[in-house]
Scaffold this active site. Structure first.
Site, PDB file in Angstrom:
ATOM      1  N   THR A  93       0.862  -1.183   0.000  1.00 25.40           N
ATOM      2  CA  THR A  93       0.000   0.000   0.000  1.00 25.40           C
ATOM      3  C   THR A  93       0.901   1.237   0.000  1.00 25.40           C
ATOM      4  OG1 THR A  93      -0.169   0.251   2.404  1.00 25.40           O
ATOM      5  CG2 THR A  93      -1.719  -1.273   1.371  1.00 25.40           C
ATOM      6  N   GLY A  94       0.432   2.299  -0.648  1.00 27.38           N
ATOM      7  CA  GLY A  94       1.238   3.528  -0.710  1.00 27.38           C
ATOM      8  C   GLY A  94       2.479   3.326  -1.563  1.00 27.38           C
ATOM      9  N   SER A 137       3.040   4.599  -4.538  1.00 30.51           N
ATOM     10  CA  SER A 137       3.242   5.628  -5.582  1.00 30.51           C
ATOM     11  C   SER A 137       4.348   6.616  -5.238  1.00 30.51           C
ATOM     12  CB  SER A 137       1.925   6.389  -5.795  1.00 30.51           C
ATOM     13  OG  SER A 137       1.566   7.041  -4.593  1.00 30.51           O
ATOM     14  N   SER A 138       4.956   6.482  -4.060  1.00 24.45           N
ATOM     15  CA  SER A 138       5.896   7.520  -3.626  1.00 24.45           C
ATOM     16  C   SER A 138       6.800   6.968  -2.529  1.00 24.45           C
ATOM     17  CB  SER A 138       5.042   8.685  -3.103  1.00 24.45           C
ATOM     18  OG  SER A 138       5.790   9.557  -2.305  1.00 24.45           O
ATOM     19  N   TYR A 197      -0.702  12.382  13.951  1.00 25.55           N
ATOM     20  CA  TYR A 197       0.097  11.323  13.300  1.00 25.55           C
ATOM     21  C   TYR A 197       0.489  10.241  14.305  1.00 25.55           C
ATOM     22  CZ  TYR A 197       4.114   9.196  10.841  1.00 25.55           C
ATOM     23  OH  TYR A 197       5.004   8.328  10.247  1.00 25.55           O
ATOM     24  N   ILE A 256       8.956   5.454   0.266  1.00 21.76           N
ATOM     25  CA  ILE A 256       9.421   4.118   0.653  1.00 21.76           C
ATOM     26  C   ILE A 256       8.705   3.024  -0.154  1.00 21.76           C
ATOM     27  CG2 ILE A 256       9.541   2.503   2.599  1.00 21.76           C
ATOM     28  CD1 ILE A 256       9.527   5.113   4.420  1.00 21.76           C
ATOM     29  N   GLY A 257       7.389   3.171  -0.315  1.00 25.21           N
ATOM     30  CA  GLY A 257       6.612   2.159  -1.041  1.00 25.21           C
ATOM     31  C   GLY A 257       7.061   2.057  -2.492  1.00 25.21           C
TER      32      GLY A 257
HETATM   33  N1  LIG Z   1       9.311   9.576   5.908  1.00 24.49           N
HETATM   34  C1  LIG Z   1       9.536   9.337   7.202  1.00 24.49           C
HETATM   35  O1  LIG Z   1      10.324  10.051   7.871  1.00 24.49           O
HETATM   36  C2  LIG Z   1       8.899   8.154   7.863  1.00 24.49           C
HETATM   37  C3  LIG Z   1       9.413   7.741   9.107  1.00 24.49           C
HETATM   38  C4  LIG Z   1       8.842   6.656   9.752  1.00 24.49           C
HETATM   39  C5  LIG Z   1       7.777   5.995   9.169  1.00 24.49           C
HETATM   40  N2  LIG Z   1       7.272   6.421   7.966  1.00 24.49           N
HETATM   41  C6  LIG Z   1       6.132   5.702   7.406  1.00 24.49           C
HETATM   42  O2  LIG Z   1       6.480   5.230   6.112  1.00 24.49           O
HETATM   43  C7  LIG Z   1       5.295   5.073   5.333  1.00 24.49           C
HETATM   44  C8  LIG Z   1       5.544   5.634   3.940  1.00 24.49           C
HETATM   45  O3  LIG Z   1       5.777   7.012   4.031  1.00 24.49           O
HETATM   46  P1  LIG Z   1       6.740   7.824   3.049  1.00 24.49           P
HETATM   47  O4  LIG Z   1       7.708   8.534   3.893  1.00 24.49           O
HETATM   48  O5  LIG Z   1       7.198   6.970   1.945  1.00 24.49           O
HETATM   49  O6  LIG Z   1       5.712   8.944   2.550  1.00 24.49           O
HETATM   50  P2  LIG Z   1       5.187   9.386   1.117  1.00 24.49           P
HETATM   51  O7  LIG Z   1       6.303   9.502   0.152  1.00 24.49           O
HETATM   52  O8  LIG Z   1       4.334  10.559   1.389  1.00 24.49           O
HETATM   53  O9  LIG Z   1       4.284   8.147   0.669  1.00 24.49           O
HETATM   54  C9  LIG Z   1       3.052   7.897   1.254  1.00 24.49           C
HETATM   55  C10 LIG Z   1       2.332   6.885   0.386  1.00 24.49           C
HETATM   56  O10 LIG Z   1       1.050   6.627   0.968  1.00 24.49           O
HETATM   57  C11 LIG Z   1       0.054   6.801  -0.029  1.00 24.49           C
HETATM   58  N3  LIG Z   1      -1.183   7.285   0.559  1.00 24.49           N
HETATM   59  C12 LIG Z   1      -1.334   8.350   1.386  1.00 24.49           C
HETATM   60  N4  LIG Z   1      -2.639   8.533   1.648  1.00 24.49           N
HETATM   61  C13 LIG Z   1      -3.303   7.559   0.972  1.00 24.49           C
HETATM   62  C14 LIG Z   1      -4.667   7.238   0.825  1.00 24.49           C
HETATM   63  N5  LIG Z   1      -5.632   7.958   1.439  1.00 24.49           N
HETATM   64  N6  LIG Z   1      -5.016   6.189   0.067  1.00 24.49           N
HETATM   65  C15 LIG Z   1      -4.056   5.444  -0.564  1.00 24.49           C
HETATM   66  N7  LIG Z   1      -2.746   5.706  -0.463  1.00 24.49           N
HETATM   67  C16 LIG Z   1      -2.379   6.753   0.289  1.00 24.49           C
HETATM   68  C17 LIG Z   1       0.635   7.838  -0.987  1.00 24.49           C
HETATM   69  O11 LIG Z   1       0.091   7.691  -2.289  1.00 24.49           O
HETATM   70  P3  LIG Z   1      -0.971   8.675  -2.987  1.00 24.49           P
HETATM   71  O12 LIG Z   1      -0.650  10.059  -2.532  1.00 24.49           O
HETATM   72  O13 LIG Z   1      -0.779   8.429  -4.439  1.00 24.49           O
HETATM   73  O14 LIG Z   1      -2.270   8.184  -2.490  1.00 24.49           O
HETATM   74  C18 LIG Z   1       2.107   7.418  -1.026  1.00 24.49           C
HETATM   75  O15 LIG Z   1       2.301   6.389  -1.958  1.00 24.49           O
HETATM   76  C19 LIG Z   1       4.184   5.794   6.103  1.00 24.49           C
HETATM   77  O16 LIG Z   1       3.375   4.818   6.731  1.00 24.49           O
HETATM   78  C20 LIG Z   1       4.926   6.598   7.167  1.00 24.49           C
HETATM   79  O17 LIG Z   1       4.166   6.773   8.338  1.00 24.49           O
HETATM   80  C21 LIG Z   1       7.830   7.477   7.302  1.00 24.49           C
END
Ligand SMILES: NC(=O)c1ccc[n+]([C@@H]2O[C@H](COP(=O)([O-])OP(=O)(O)OC[C@H]3O[C@@H](n4cnc5c(N)ncnc54)[C@H](OP(=O)(O)O)[C@@H]3O)[C@@H](O)[C@H]2O)c1
Length: 276
Positions: free
Chosen positions: A33-34, A36-37, A176, A39-40
């Protein structure tokens, strides 16, 4: 992304045994899931080089289409959906039921972070609703459908969590942190039952990761952060090690300090907030 000296110390390299990963994931079906951007997306690229089947879900259809085009080896299904929306979630789960006989790994990665003071949130209850919707209710709802698939395959749930759930909660991140904590607690509570049925679980407690999620916070630019590719390697490695948890090596002392110095932190935190 090139690491600074301090980042090299905080985030030592993760080595993947390519042969083990390849053979473990051969023919496996993995939901991310997620995708598109951030980590995913990096995880999809990394696993995209293997003979497995990826199911990628996120809202941005065009980003998912790009990924599908770029990934050559793995079979890729994409499903654009706003996972906060119960009707769109239902469509996704129906698609899974109708078109897939098995699911081996579910990576709960989609997430939303909001940094906002409580005093700027007094008329913004929807911030708390939307973080709970994507970070808590969406994975719970999806797993209630997907757990029977994972039971059949003796599969794995990987939850992409944050180190914040292990430490004293930070001010300005109430929405969050509460929502990430909620799902972490849900999963911790379910783990003994899941394990009993042969379903493995992995909680990945990530530090700050350089992705679009942290871009709106200017102060993060200068802070040490893991790269999204590194985080994807950490996640994929647990698919063959079956490790129950990943935490950065230094987090144990942070957890101890959270207990021992809570009062000090509360006083220092108050002073820092007053300064700003
Ligand atoms: N970056 C950090 O510092 C960090 C640290 C610890 C944990 N995390 C966790 O890592 C995970 C990934 O985050 P990231 O940093 O890679 O952030 P990101 O680049 O913003 O990616 C978030 C992903 O979630 C998807 N998403 C968000 N809302 C959604 C929705 N309503 N329905 C479907 N998809 C949705 C987005 O896709 P669309 O916008 O296309 O829907 C995107 O693919 C998250 O769970 C975050 O809590 C991040």
């Amino acid at each position: 992304m090139k690491y600074s000296f301090i980042e090299k110390v905080l985030f030592p390299p993760t080595y993947i045994n390519d042969r083990k990963l390849r053979s473990e994931l051969y023919g496996k079906t993995i939901i991310i899931t997620g995708a598109s951007s951030g980590i995913g997306e990096q995880l999809a690229f990394l696993l995209g080089n293997l003979n497995c089947h990826l199911i990628l879900v996120a809202r941005r259809h065009e980003k998912l289409l790009e990924l599908q085009e770029q990934i050559q080896t793995a079979k890729v299904d994409i499903f654009p959906a706003d996972l906060r929306n119960p009707a769109e979630r239902k469509d996704f789960l129906t698609f899974i039921h109708e078109t897939h006989e098995k699911i081996d790994i579910f990576v709960n990665n989609a997430g939303l972070s909001i940094k906002r003071s409580i005093f700027d949130s007094l008329d913004r209850f929807h911030d708390f609703e939307r973080t709970m919707a994507i970070n808590y209710f969406a994975p719970v709802d999806m797993l209630l459908t997907i757990i029977p698939f994972l039971e059949n395959s003796k599969g794995q749930i990987i939850n992409v969590s944050t180190i914040n759930t292990l430490l004293i909660p930070f001010p300005r991140f109430a929405a969050y942190q509460a929502s990430k904590q909620a799902f972490d607690t849900w999963l911790q509570s379910a783990i003994p039952e899941l394990n009993d049925k042969g379903i493995r679980t992995t909680s990945i407690y990530l530090p700050l990761v350089r992705t679009p999620m942290i871009k709106p916070t200017a102060s993060y630019e200068k802070m040490p952060a893991m790269s999204a590719h590194h985080a994807a390697k950490v996640i994929s490695k647990t698919m063959y090690t079956r490790r129950r948890q990943f935490k950065p090596w230094y987090i144990g002392s942070g957890q101890l300090a959270s207990v021992l110095f809570r009062g000090v932190w509360e006083r220092v935190g108050k002073k820092l907030l007053q300064k700003r």
